[in-house]
Structure formats: structure tokens, C-alpha cells
Design an enzyme around this catalytic site. Structure first.
Site, short mmCIF file in Angstrom:
data_model
loop_
_atom_site.label_atom_id
_atom_site.label_comp_id
_atom_site.label_asym_id
_atom_site.label_seq_id
_atom_site.Cartn_x
_atom_site.Cartn_y
_atom_site.Cartn_z
N TYR A 131 56.81 -0.86 40.05
CA TYR A 131 57.51 -0.61 38.78
C TYR A 131 58.97 -1.06 38.83
O TYR A 131 59.87 -0.32 38.45
CB TYR A 131 57.45 0.89 38.42
N TYR B 252 48.03 10.82 33.72
CA TYR B 252 48.21 9.56 34.45
C TYR B 252 46.98 9.36 35.34
O TYR B 252 46.65 10.24 36.15
CB TYR B 252 49.49 9.57 35.32
N ASP C 292 39.87 13.95 38.03
CA ASP C 292 40.66 13.03 38.86
C ASP C 292 41.49 13.87 39.81
O ASP C 292 42.54 14.42 39.45
CB ASP C 292 41.55 12.17 37.94
N LYS D 100 44.45 8.94 47.84
CA LYS D 100 45.69 9.39 48.47
C LYS D 100 45.47 10.06 49.83
O LYS D 100 45.32 9.38 50.83
CB LYS D 100 46.45 10.29 47.50
N1 PMP Z 1 45.05 9.21 39.49
C1 PMP Z 1 46.06 10.05 39.80
C2 PMP Z 1 45.96 11.48 39.38
C3 PMP Z 1 47.16 9.59 40.51
O1 PMP Z 1 48.17 10.44 40.81
C4 PMP Z 1 47.21 8.23 40.93
C5 PMP Z 1 48.38 7.66 41.71
N2 PMP Z 1 49.58 8.28 41.55
C6 PMP Z 1 46.13 7.39 40.59
C7 PMP Z 1 45.08 7.91 39.88
C8 PMP Z 1 46.13 5.94 40.99
O2 PMP Z 1 45.96 5.82 42.36
P1 PMP Z 1 46.41 4.45 43.10
O3 PMP Z 1 47.90 4.39 43.01
O4 PMP Z 1 45.89 4.62 44.50
O5 PMP Z 1 45.74 3.32 42.38
#
Ligand code: PMP
Length: 435
Positions: A16, A144, A245, A274
Site C-alpha cells: 500500500y 476486510y 474468515d 496468518k
Molecule cells: N482476511 C482477513 C480477516 C485478514 O485480516 C487478511 C489480512 N490482513 C486477509 C483476509 C488477507 O490475507 P493475506 O494478506 O494473507 O492475503
């Protein structure tokens, strides 16, 4: 070192970030435990777990050993036509921990791709059921879910970092961001809004996607577990799949092993990432229950149409086995509880500062929400001078340290955040999203 920075500045994009006016970057020489050592010798205490992934800290002997052992056998083989011990062992571990009913696993290469796969599963499920009209996804404002195009389509369409692409994204449906606080009453306005959307749109809805309990990169907002119970109930009542998610919340971060456990619910589809690989390698997973798996198999195309080159990468699976095994040993519970207690007391002074809107803590997550946006470059410069690594975004200063952090190290982090949030003049010259 200056060569490193010069080349980087000239040629490398960072997350970003503008190439025309890049934010400063700090070259790293080593990292161990919760400390990141810069090339110039300065040592920083990590308050971010490298975007919420490195829960066991850096350079962990068990994780290192798992990587070395796997590399000495093989590092990767294509998953089309092959399988291997690390993928199978990780699968066994995951199924023994995740909310009940999830039985099938798709290994993806990043969180965003895990979300893509989840959405694809949902769409293919309804095709398999002979209901091709169920194509829209219900998501939450302030959500997000990642940076790829389908994932962007379910991020907050206005405030999110992807409003730029609105014309190119699938038109999804959005419920208001839950207002019921995690530890307050469950508000009727949240329930009513959700009921109304399901009643009006269920015929076209394939799935409801949410980040259980913590809306992360969309604002670090904690909300009431009853919202999840209602989501599960409405999804059952109206035949809509529920996608959780847990890329940010999985593996103990909110104080429960998975955030769904706060509400005792099980989603139809679960995204993990993660902390899955302990912050070592990019790995994510999308799990589903038998209903979803069988539904897809009944479709005209019975195969799930996804298969990345590095699917189930053996190094990533091996290090994930080691990371998830450490979680399974259970020490995280006492660690996260201790971090939560200390974050509450250590960040409490911030509540009285004039520039602070709110301080909130859940599990190993401490958030100081400021009244005004923060200047990332300035705040980071100040953090580095204070010997800590914190990356703010928007109005938010937050801490999500590795679970292995010691009380004296966490005290340095909370003191730094107190100092930063006390200074009223960190307002906006460059405001960038994070995580
Ligand atoms: N979903 C959530 C809830 C996240 O916090 C993130 C990353 N911050 C993602 C999806 C995307 O994961 P990545 O950056 O490994 O593509």
C-alpha cells in the site's frame, strides 16, 4: 546498508505504498523471539507479530527444525497427483481443533486466496444444487477480507481500501457494521438489520461472509458473539452458507482458539491463514463441511475449480504443523490471558488523553483509537526511536504482539503506545491502510 535502501527505494514496491513518495523502510538483519534487529544494530520489540502471523516469535527452534527436516527431504512437489506427510499431518491437526463439522481442507497460498476459494466453493455449491441464481454474497460494512478481486468485492465498499475499484467489483450486499460491543448488550438494531436483509434477499444470496468477533483491518472493531449466533440461525433458516474468515482471529488471538468458539457456532466454510504457519511462509487454508463438499460434487462440474502451483507447499505445511502443534500444547491460553490483562492496565492511561477516542482490548489485541488519522512515517520513526515496532493505520494504534512476549517487553510496548497517543500532533500528512 545505504545501497540496500537506495535499491529498495528505486525498485521495490512495499504494501500500500507509492513508488513516487515511498514511506521510509528499515532494513532488518535478524529477528529472534520478539526482537527485530535492524542492520544498524538497533533492536526493536515487535508489537505486530508481522501482521498478526508470528505468534511464537521469530527464529523459533522448533519451527526452524521443522523447516530444515522438510527441506532435507524435499521442499515442494506439485499437489496435482501427489500428496505428502506434512499436508496430511497438518490436515489431521486442523480437523482436531477447528469448530465441529468442518471436514474438508483446501490449502491456499495466502489469506486472500483462501477467501477467493471460499467464495468459489459457495458459488459452486449452489450451482450443484441447481440454484444458479444464488450468486450474491452478503458481507459487513467495515469488513476486510483481502486484496484480490473477489475478496475486495466483500470488503467495505466505501470506507475500505478498495473503494477505488468499485466499478470493477462484483456488486455484493452489505449489512451495517455490528454496533453491539463485545462485552455489552446485543442490540436489537443489529438483529433487525440482518433479519431484514435475509428476508429480502435470501433467494439471490449464496453466502454470508464475516470476520467473527473482530473486524480487523477494517477498523479493529470487536463485536458481540450473539451476532454470530444470529448469523448462523438466519443462514440455516434461509439456506445461505456461512463463511467465517478467521485469517486474523484463528489460533487464539481473541482469547479463544477460534473466534467462532465465543458463540459456539460452526460455519459452513472457514478461512485460516496468518498464524497458521507461525509467520514463516505464506500458507492459508479453506475448510468446509460435508454439506458443502457434497453439494459441489453434485454440480455439472463436480471438481472444485482451483489449484495453485504451490498448493500444499511442503515447507509451508511442515512449518505449519510445528506452529499448530505448539498451539495445540495449550500454553497460548495463559499467555494470551496474561497479555490481555497487561494490555488493559498498560493502555488504561491512554483513555484520559485528549486525542484518544477509545481504548479497547480483547485477548492479545490492544487498540487505541485516536480522534484523527495518524501519520504512519512519523509514528514509525518515533516508535523506532523508542525501540518498538508498531505500524498504525487510519486512526488506530494497536498492539498484537507474539504470544511469547514477556511482561517487561510488553510494558515497553504499552509505554510507547501511551507516549505516542499522548502527543496530539500526529495528524495526517500521509494516511495509509495497514495489514
Ligand atoms: N482476511 C482477513 C480477516 C485478514 O485480516 C487478511 C489480512 N490482513 C486477509 C483476509 C488477507 O490475507 P493475506 O494478506 O494473507 O492475503
Amino acid at each position: 546498508m545505504s545501497n540496500t535502501i537506495e535499491f529498495d527505494r528505486e525498485h521495490l514496491w512495499h504494501p500500500y505504498t507509492s513508488l513516487a513518495s515511498p514511506l521510509p523502510v528499515y532494513p532488518v538483519a535478524k529477528a529472534s523471539g520478539v526482537r527485530i534487529q535492524l542492520e544498524d544494530g538497533r533492536s526493536l520489540i515487535d508489537g505486530t507479530s508481522s501482521w498478526w502471523a508470528a505468534v511464537h516469535g521469530y527464529n523459533h527452534p522448533t519451527l526452524n527444525a521443522a523447516l530444515t527436516a522438510q527441506a532435507s527431504q524435499f521442499s515442494h512437489v506439485m499437489f496435482g497427483g501427489f500428496t505428502h506427510q506434512s499436508a496430511v499431518q497438518l490436515g489431521r491437526l486442523l480437523l482436531s481443533m477447528v469448530p465441529q463439522g468442518l471436514t474438508k481442507i483446501f490449502y491456499a497460498d495466502s489469506g486472500s486466496i483462501a477467501v477467493e476459494v471460499a467464495l468459489k466453493m459457495a458459488l459452486q455449491f449452489w450451482l450443484g444444487q441447481g440454484q444458479p441464481e444464488k450468486t450474491r454474497i452478503l458481507a459487513l460494512r467495515k469488513a476486510y477480507h483481502g486484496d484480490t478481486f473477489a475478496a475486495m468485492s466483500v470488503c467495505d465498499p466505501v470506507d475500505g481500501m478498495h473503494s477505488l475499484f468499485q466499478g470493477q467489483l462484483a456488486k455484493q450486499l452489505f449489512a451495517p457494521a455490528p454496533q453491539s460491543r463485545f462485552d455489552g448488550p446485543f442490540l436489537e438494531q443489529d438483529a433487525a438489520a440482518l433479519r431484514q436483509l435475509f428476508a429480502a434477499h435470501h433467494q439471490e444470496l449464496a453466502a454470508f461472509i464475516l470476520e467473527p468477533v473482530l473486524q480487523g483491518a477494517g477498523g479493529m472493531r470487536f463485536y458481540h458473539p450473539d451476532y454470530l449466533r444470529l448469523a448462523r440461525q438466519l443462514c440455516d433458516q434461509y439456506q445461505v452458507l456461512l463463511i467465517a474468515d478467521e485469517i486474523a482471529t484463528g489460533f487464539g488471538r481473541t482469547g479463544r482458539l477460534f473466534a467462532c468458539h465465543h458463540a459456539n457456532i460452526s460455519p459452513d466454510i472457514l478461512c485460516l491463514g496468518k498464524a497458521l504457519s507461525g509467520g514463516y511462509l505464506s500458507l492459508a487454508a479453506t475448510l468446509c463441511n460435508d454439506k458443502v463438499a457434497q453439494g459441489i460434487s453434485h454440480g455439472e462440474v463436480p471438481a472444485l475449480m482451483h489449484g495453485p502451483t504451490y498448493m500444499a507447499n511442503a515447507l509451508a505445511c511442515a512449518v505449519a504443523c510445528a506452529s499448530v502443534s505448539l498451539i495445540q500444547q495449550g500454553q497460548w491460553q495463559a499467555q494470551v490471558q496474561a497479555i490481555e490483562n497487561q494490555l488493559k492496565s498498560g493502555l488504561a492511561p491512554c483513555t484520559s488523553y485528549p486525542g484518544v477516542r477509545e481504548v479497547r482490548v480483547l485477548g492479545a489485541i490492544g487498540v487505541v483509537e485516536m480522534l484523527h488519522p495518524l501519520d504512519v512515517a512519523l509514528v514509525q520513526k518515533r516508535c523506532v526511536a523508542l525501540g518498538v515496532w508498531v505500524r498504525p493505520f487510519g486512526n488506530l494504534l494497536y498492539l498484537m504482539p507474539p504470544f511469547v512476549i514477556q511482561p517487561d517487553e510488553l510494558a515497553i510496548l504499552t509505554d510507547a503506545v501511551c507516549q505516542l497517543s499522548k502527543a496530539p500532533d500526529w495528524s495526517q500528512s500521509v494516511v495509509l491502510p495497514g495489514a
